[in-house]
Write a protein that holds these residues in place. Sequence first.
Motif, PDB file in Angstrom:
ATOM      1  N   HIS A   1      -2.609   6.050   5.776  1.00 14.26           N
ATOM      2  CA  HIS A   1      -1.346   6.434   5.138  1.00 14.26           C
ATOM      3  C   HIS A   1      -0.945   5.551   3.969  1.00 14.26           C
ATOM      4  N   CYS A   2      -1.786   4.593   3.604  1.00 18.51           N
ATOM      5  CA  CYS A   2      -1.505   3.763   2.430  1.00 18.51           C
ATOM      6  C   CYS A   2      -2.060   4.449   1.188  1.00 18.51           C
ATOM      7  N   VAL A   3      -1.179   4.985   0.364  1.00 14.09           N
ATOM      8  CA  VAL A   3      -1.605   5.874  -0.712  1.00 14.09           C
ATOM      9  C   VAL A   3      -1.696   5.190  -2.073  1.00 14.09           C
ATOM     10  N   LEU A   4      -1.169   3.984  -2.198  1.00 12.57           N
ATOM     11  CA  LEU A   4      -1.222   3.271  -3.471  1.00 12.57           C
ATOM     12  C   LEU A   4      -2.490   2.432  -3.529  1.00 12.57           C
ATOM     13  N   THR A   5      -3.263   2.594  -4.598  1.00 14.15           N
ATOM     14  CA  THR A   5      -4.496   1.827  -4.744  1.00 14.15           C
ATOM     15  C   THR A   5      -4.247   0.554  -5.554  1.00 14.15           C
TER      16      THR A   5
ATOM     17  N   GLY B   1       9.663   8.260   0.146  1.00 13.14           N
ATOM     18  CA  GLY B   1       9.609   6.816   0.126  1.00 13.14           C
ATOM     19  C   GLY B   1       8.594   6.268   1.103  1.00 13.14           C
ATOM     20  N   GLY B   2       8.256   5.003   0.917  1.00 13.90           N
ATOM     21  CA  GLY B   2       7.258   4.370   1.760  1.00 13.90           C
ATOM     22  C   GLY B   2       7.883   3.560   2.877  1.00 13.90           C
ATOM     23  N   ILE B   3       7.074   3.230   3.874  1.00 14.44           N
ATOM     24  CA  ILE B   3       7.518   2.346   4.947  1.00 14.44           C
ATOM     25  C   ILE B   3       7.060   0.906   4.710  1.00 14.44           C
ATOM     26  N   ILE B   4       6.273   0.700   3.658  1.00  9.02           N
ATOM     27  CA  ILE B   4       6.024  -0.630   3.118  1.00  9.02           C
ATOM     28  C   ILE B   4       6.167  -0.526   1.595  1.00  9.02           C
ATOM     29  N   MET B   5       5.993  -1.608   0.905  1.00  4.94           N
ATOM     30  CA  MET B   5       6.257  -1.624  -0.526  1.00  4.94           C
ATOM     31  C   MET B   5       5.314  -0.742  -1.320  1.00  4.94           C
TER      32      MET B   5
ATOM     33  N   GLY C   1       0.785  -1.238   0.000  1.00  2.00           N
ATOM     34  CA  GLY C   1       0.000   0.000   0.000  1.00  2.00           C
ATOM     35  C   GLY C   1       0.809   1.276   0.000  1.00  2.00           C
ATOM     36  N   TYR C   2       2.150   1.177   0.044  1.00  2.00           N
ATOM     37  CA  TYR C   2       3.045   2.337   0.008  1.00  2.00           C
ATOM     38  C   TYR C   2       2.674   3.356   1.091  1.00  2.00           C
ATOM     39  N   ALA C   3       2.714   2.914   2.328  1.00  2.00           N
ATOM     40  CA  ALA C   3       2.382   3.797   3.457  1.00  2.00           C
ATOM     41  C   ALA C   3       3.422   4.906   3.574  1.00  2.00           C
ATOM     42  N   MET C   4       2.930   6.140   3.723  1.00  2.00           N
ATOM     43  CA  MET C   4       3.788   7.323   3.663  1.00  2.00           C
ATOM     44  C   MET C   4       3.796   8.075   4.986  1.00  2.00           C
ATOM     45  N   VAL C   5       4.990   8.523   5.359  1.00  2.00           N
ATOM     46  CA  VAL C   5       5.176   9.404   6.507  1.00  2.00           C
ATOM     47  C   VAL C   5       5.424  10.807   5.979  1.00  2.00           C
ATOM     48  N   GLN C   6       4.808  11.801   6.597  1.00  2.00           N
ATOM     49  CA  GLN C   6       4.961  13.176   6.133  1.00  2.00           C
ATOM     50  C   GLN C   6       6.414  13.644   6.254  1.00  2.00           C
TER      51      GLN C   6
END
Length: 291
Positions: free
Chosen positions: A259-263, A228-232, A219-224
Motif C-alpha cells: 500500500h505504499c504508493v510513493l516511490t 490521504g495517506g496513513i504515513i507521510m 511511502g504514502y501508504a493508502m487505504v481504499q
Amino acid sequence: MTTRRQMLAMSASAIVGSAVSASAQGNDVSSESRSKITQIRNATLRIDYGGVRFLVDPMLADRHSFPGFPGTANSEQHNPMVHLPLPIADIVDVDAVIVTHLHEDHWDQAARDALPKDLPVFAQNDADAEVIRGQGFTDVRVLSENSEFDGVRLIKTAGRHGTQAHYEVMAELLGDVCGVVFNHPEEKTIYLAGDTIWNENVDAVLSAHAPEIAILNAGYAMVQGIDGGIIMGTEDVLRVHQAAPEARLIASHMEAINHCVLTRAELRAFAAEEGFSDKLLTPGDGETYTI
C-alpha cells in the motif's frame, strides 16, 4: 552490556551500501563515534549511534511470504515486495531493538523468530510491551521521555497514523504509534518520526529538539476509499522541511509493502521541484549513510 563504541571503525564495511561523504553532508573529517543509518527494508533500519547498535521496526519475512493488507492500495500484491538486502544474521547483530508499534510490517514473526529472546526491546507503551513479553522476550522496556540505553537518550514522541477520516473508520486497527528522538552529547540529534503524517506532534518535536537528522516514513501508504495517506507523502515531507529547513531528511518505509504508493524517484522529483533536494536522502535497501 558490551556495546560497539570501539568497533565502529572496523564496521564501516560490514553492511553493503554506500556512505555519504563528509563533504556531501557538510561535515568535517569522520571519526569513530560518528553515527551511521542503514536502510534495511521498509521501516526496518539499523542505527549505529553513540557506540550502540539499534535495530528499528524489524520486518524480516521472505519476499512475498504474506498477503497484501486487505482494503489497501494494491492489496493483490504479496508482502514484502522485495528481498532483504542483507543476511538476517547480520541484521539482528545489534545491542537493542526499538519497536514503534506492532503492525506486521514493523514487527513480524520472522523477526520474532530471529532475534535473541534476551535482547533488550523497547516498546511504545505497556500494552505493546506486554504483548512482546508474551512472545518470549525477557528484557522488554517501555519508551518514555527519559528513556536511556548505554549512554544514549531515547525520547518517545507522539504521532498520528493517518487523518481524522482514517481514525473515524479504523481507529482500532491504526492504533497508537510513536517516534523516537536519539540524543547523545557526541552525536547529532536524530528524530525517527515513525508511522505518522504531518501533524502538531511532529511540528512540536522539530521545534523542541531541533534535530539535525529526521527519518521520515514517506511511502504514502493508502487505504481504499479514504483520501490521504496513513504515513507521510510528498506534502508531509515538504512540511517537515519547511518547519526544519536545516535538517537532513532521510526517507524510509518505501517500495516494500503493497500500500505504499510513493516511490523514491517520485519523492526526489518532488523535492527538486520544491527546492529542497539537497536536504533529502532516499536510501535504497542496504544503503548506509554516515552522518
